[in-house]
Design an enzyme around this catalytic site. Sequence first.
Site, mmCIF file in Angstrom:
data_model
loop_
_atom_site.group_PDB
_atom_site.id
_atom_site.type_symbol
_atom_site.label_atom_id
_atom_site.label_comp_id
_atom_site.label_asym_id
_atom_site.label_seq_id
_atom_site.Cartn_x
_atom_site.Cartn_y
_atom_site.Cartn_z
ATOM 1 N N ARG A 136 0.876 -1.191 0.000
ATOM 2 C CA ARG A 136 0.000 0.000 0.000
ATOM 3 C C ARG A 136 0.907 1.233 0.000
ATOM 4 N NH1 ARG A 136 -5.003 0.023 4.083
ATOM 5 N NH2 ARG A 136 -5.810 1.488 2.543
ATOM 6 N N ASP B 102 -2.185 8.908 8.099
ATOM 7 C CA ASP B 102 -1.384 7.913 7.387
ATOM 8 C C ASP B 102 -0.016 8.462 7.018
ATOM 9 O OD1 ASP B 102 -4.343 7.037 6.889
ATOM 10 O OD2 ASP B 102 -3.034 5.296 6.640
#
Length: 339
Positions: free
Chosen positions: A81, A228
Amino acid sequence: MSAFRTIDWKNDRLVLLDQRRLPEETVYLELESSEDVAWAIREMVVRGAPAIGAAAAFGIALAALRGEDLAAADERLRKARPTAVNLFWALDRMKAIWEGSSETPEALSQRLVEEARRIAEEDVAANQAIGQNALPLIPEGAKILHHCNTGALATVDYGTALGIIRIAHEAGKRVHAFLDETRPRLQGARLSAWELKELGIPHTVIVDGAAAHVMKKFGIDLVVVGADRIAKNGDTANKIGTYALAIAARHHGIPFYVAAPTSTVDLATPSGEAIPIEERDPKEITHCGERRLVPEGSLVYNPAFDVTPAELITAIITERGVVYPPFEENLPRLLRDQG
Ligand code: MRU
């Protein structure tokens, strides 16, 4: 400690709670290779920036135990990711041990297992410190708006933004959490609600589109979200919908806090412009389970994250303290002074 384990290491296997199946079923998967771990991150068996980082670290430990090529394992995990910088941060820590090592394979494997365990333990300690550092910012009886899932499931334990809500509750502050359901993967409705219910913390689930209305109608006291990746200037990538929440919070004069460990701060990324934003399978939007919701042929755009500009963020709450603007100066100082 939570009653469940998001990430565990048992008998030289990585054990993950399969988050795709919550809240209906509590199923643990045992992973044996870096391929397994890369798959689990991609498919969101494990998700949330700190949990992804810790899982990837154990992925390298597994690769070493099985005699895999470590450079290939590292590359495979890096591709899983793109947005959460904790993934790259954890893999860099592991790489600093295996790259150029002249130890026996057994000794190296043991050191990599120990380092992965250390990353996991440090995460729990960081989250507890984030919660303590946030306490003075949480008024008695606060109504707190939260997005996505940032709890024990998104970390090794405790959580960041949701951890703050938990610690405020444990401190007797009588908080009430409003949880965005968080389309399209429903981390708020499925995961945050499950965690708060297990902990006995009062909460109300709302659809994402209700957030501005709820701010006004219920007098939300603060918004707290996770991250994130936090760029050097404070621009913050987080679950899609966070940016809209920050704009609505500013309109209503509500403080907007980002809670994250310093492993989420990426000083090598100057601003949000440079943060890679993951785009996921359109099927997450077009379908609910196997049922199609969107007509065949309609275009679909499915970014998993957005970037909230630093000017909309009141403060960033880390394990090392609360950082206020100007972030461009104060984030590097926080990392330098106490690093
Ligand atoms: O796609 P996800 O579920 O991995 O996204 C998670 C988030 O955006 C969280 O807010 C972030 O990772 C912080 S978790 C402590």
